[in-house]
Design an enzyme around this catalytic site. Sequence first.
Site, PDB file in Angstrom:
ATOM      1  N   LYS A 134      -0.505  -8.931   9.487  1.00  0.00           N
ATOM      2  CA  LYS A 134      -1.789  -8.238   9.509  1.00  0.00           C
ATOM      3  C   LYS A 134      -2.484  -8.467  10.844  1.00  0.00           C
ATOM      4  O   LYS A 134      -2.403  -9.558  11.420  1.00  0.00           O
ATOM      5  CB  LYS A 134      -2.658  -8.762   8.361  1.00  0.00           C
ATOM      6  CG  LYS A 134      -3.929  -7.982   8.091  1.00  0.00           C
ATOM      7  CD  LYS A 134      -4.624  -8.548   6.852  1.00  0.00           C
ATOM      8  CE  LYS A 134      -5.917  -7.836   6.519  1.00  0.00           C
ATOM      9  NZ  LYS A 134      -6.562  -8.398   5.320  1.00  0.00           N
TER      10      LYS A 134
ATOM     11  N   SER B  88      -7.893  -5.341   1.682  1.00  0.00           N
ATOM     12  CA  SER B  88      -7.827  -4.828   3.041  1.00  0.00           C
ATOM     13  C   SER B  88      -6.446  -4.941   3.683  1.00  0.00           C
ATOM     14  O   SER B  88      -6.206  -4.446   4.772  1.00  0.00           O
ATOM     15  CB  SER B  88      -8.824  -5.594   3.907  1.00  0.00           C
ATOM     16  OG  SER B  88      -8.487  -6.985   3.948  1.00  0.00           O
TER      17      SER B  88
ATOM     18  N   SER C 288      -7.764  -9.194  -1.246  1.00  0.00           N
ATOM     19  CA  SER C 288      -7.217  -8.295  -0.229  1.00  0.00           C
ATOM     20  C   SER C 288      -5.706  -8.312  -0.134  1.00  0.00           C
ATOM     21  O   SER C 288      -5.123  -7.451   0.528  1.00  0.00           O
ATOM     22  CB  SER C 288      -7.811  -8.632   1.141  1.00  0.00           C
ATOM     23  OG  SER C 288      -9.196  -8.410   1.147  1.00  0.00           O
TER      24      SER C 288
END
Length: 931
Positions: free
Chosen positions: A129, A207, A231
């Site tokens: 990420k 996310s 997330s």
Amino acid sequence: RLFSTLTTGGGGGGGRCFARRRLHSFGETGTTAVQFVQPPESAIDAQLAFARGTATSEALLEQSRRKVAQDGHLARAFVRREDDDDEKDALRRKTLMRKAMETARRSDANRKAGNASKSFLDGIPVAVKENFAMRGEKVSAGSKMLSENVASYTATVIDRLENSGAVVFGQTRMDEFGMGSHSQNVGIFREETVKNPIDGRLSPGGSSGGSAAAVANGTCLVAIGSDTGGSVRLPASFQGIVGTKPSYGRCSRYGLIAYASSFDCPGILTRNVCDAAITLAIMQGVDPKDGQTVEEDGRISSVATELISESQMNFKEWLEAGKSKGENNSSSDTVLPLLGVRVGIPGEFFLEETTPAVMESWTKSIEAFEELGATIVPVSLPSVKLALPAYYVLVCAEASSNLNRYDEIKFSASRDDGFGDEVKRRIISGAFSLSSQRIEGAYKNSERIRQNISNEFKDIFERSCDVLLTPTSAREAPFLEDVLRESKVESYAQDALTVPMSLAGLPSVSIPCSKSVLKGRPIGMQVTAPMFREAGMLRVASALERKISKPRSYSTSTSSESSTSFPIEKLEEQLKLFNEYTENNDYKSAGELKSLASLYQKYKDTLEEIDVLKQLIREDNKNKESKDAGLESELNALQNDVLPDLEMKLKHQLLPKDPEDSRDVVLEVRAGAGGAEAAKFAAELFRMYEMYARRRNWRFDTMSYTEEEKGGGVREAMAEVSGGNVKVDNYPEDEDDELANGGVYKNLKFESGVHRVQRVPATETQGRIHTSTASVAIIPKAGENDIHIDETKDVKIETMRASGAGGQHVNTTNSAVRIVHIPTGITVVIQDERSQHKNKAKALSVLRSRVYDVERRKVAAKNAQIRRSLIGSADRSERIRTYNFKDGRCKDHRGSGVVVNDVQKLLDGFGLDEFIRDLHKFDLEEQMSKS
């Protein structure tokens, strides 16, 4: 066991060193392969292939590289692809891939030289990420504010992965600073949001949606994300993979761009629990640069060792292995791997918004645990109901503090230009909570709630259970178009089932446990354990995974064929019939099959076009000097959009038709709870259907209208709605639209149920919101030939004076008629006409339709054809829709939960189509799942 202990030393450590072992026992080393015949589905499968010499790390990375090159047409999971417009970013991206290729080659060379792999992630491509620092790489956390931020160091967890031999090759998209649940707060990524590989129209979750998509579409086996309030777990649930959140402090946060420092955790996204255990064993441990970290837990490495061994066993072999190790304490031959494990089921995690599919999956998971020998224990966590508001107060406050360091002096943009709308919203909210006027009420109360939740979790784990089982989300992945219509409060509520664990800092893992009937959308279940008990959590989750999870196929860059079974033989039969009818001039029969034949011909033409494009691409690949990128784009469009759409339409055409769909209807609206307000609402509903009927060019004949004596409104109203199958010039439709030209009953049949209104009455002086209800019944109109009623034996007819709010014929003549159907007790009263004979004719028509409806339902129920489905049962006792005047919107509680943001416009007859189409779509999908 296939493998020795993961750790090399004694004590509890060694998770990152569990690699010092020979993998040659997997198979004989042979000739280096250039490519996998079948892409591996786990790190263990890849290591087996490496050891046998049937594949190489370089070949596996090359497959990942190809997927990244096509990422713009697939999941849009990665940032800074090689074809990016920015030359510096493109060069930086190529540099990262070049470094990854060098790492893969070193891994292959090490094995070829006869050395042991460093770990079970040695040579495995890993995506990260974009809020984790990687030396020399941009790390923007998806924000324009940090668009030029180049890291001068590497995050601890990434460093540990690289030291174990993992091949870090790409950075994935995310919500800006991790603030979002659907990966739609794009920040620097502009309009290029992540797509769910299962269906691009669905939310990918957030996310860490990019990391999840990279695993779900087959680009890599492991991806790293961050979990603040769900997330990692939410995207895993929406995309059908495993998402693991460790305990707060298990893995170092050093190098992770902060959102809310007391919540942020590095997380892991994989295809199975075993790979998650392997990765966590590497990432865990004390880091001097993060004072919250704790010592390594050797039990995680031990569980990883066991799961690696079990990964090569089928379910029966796994059970027998458990029996031979003495894990079954039963005297019978039945193997119960989880005998003695207590699984808690917290009632507070059942929300009003929980869909039937999620509830069914939860129930099946509980049953699976029972079959594995676990004891199911109901538990209570009262403070969890306050978790969501407390969480958002705290994380916004911490975000306000953490993001205060960013300004245009040191970074790329001003705060106004550099931060997205959602980030600014949370900064302002956090600053408000921390203000001197609010800190006592909002912030400190939220801290107390957080402590209460932590204490309640600790208490139930000490006294009642070993792990908790809950859904990851109250619903399946929603459509993005519906997400965009949601209010911010509804959007934040998406995290309701994940934030309690984050508030308490507990470990939790989401695993795919089933698929809903709604186009096979995956449903995730969460297994949660006490603080720092990840080993037990992973062991229990793996057992559930083996018991209940079904193998899934992962998307690849080259797989274009449909994964669903398709009734080709049946379609060929229908096409043959159509041709025969046409040749014999049987135009009526041919007309009934014309639409199906036309769609099927389009389908066959599309398949031929796909084959031609594949051949052109193969020839194009041989000529390396000139390649046509448009061919790949056209092929992807046909395979991913056109073909699935044609398949779905064809399957819909083959479904059995409801014989009542072409009928006209009798509409009944009755006031429910709420007195005068309910009567007023019933009148508004009746008018809404009248206006909608006029717009559809249907005939709307009022049969009965009994007004409320006080306050206006209506107690009961009935109307006959007829004239379906009529084209309307200004009504939106397409050539395949069945609803546009369908009968009235086909369009309105799912309107039956209880409609609820929330608003402030005109007589309310304190501004309080009142809730009132009205019921709607849609009954297919029956003709005289459909149901026989003997007026001499079956009915009791009474006449009386009309009653109501007034009128020239009220209380002057016996014009009103009441008819009671003796066999069923159904009663109909009609008094609108001055003529008794006209009222009697209307009453008999309504009675005939009601009796027909009762008999029809009896027959259908006997044949198991009436479905209490996700869209509801058309039962008038079922609450189906809420009209909220305060917020100016109306939400349907079935289907995908469509929201219309203009209540008054809806009551004026506009907007009802959105509900109707959504419910019919879900009905078709449910029929498809059972056909």
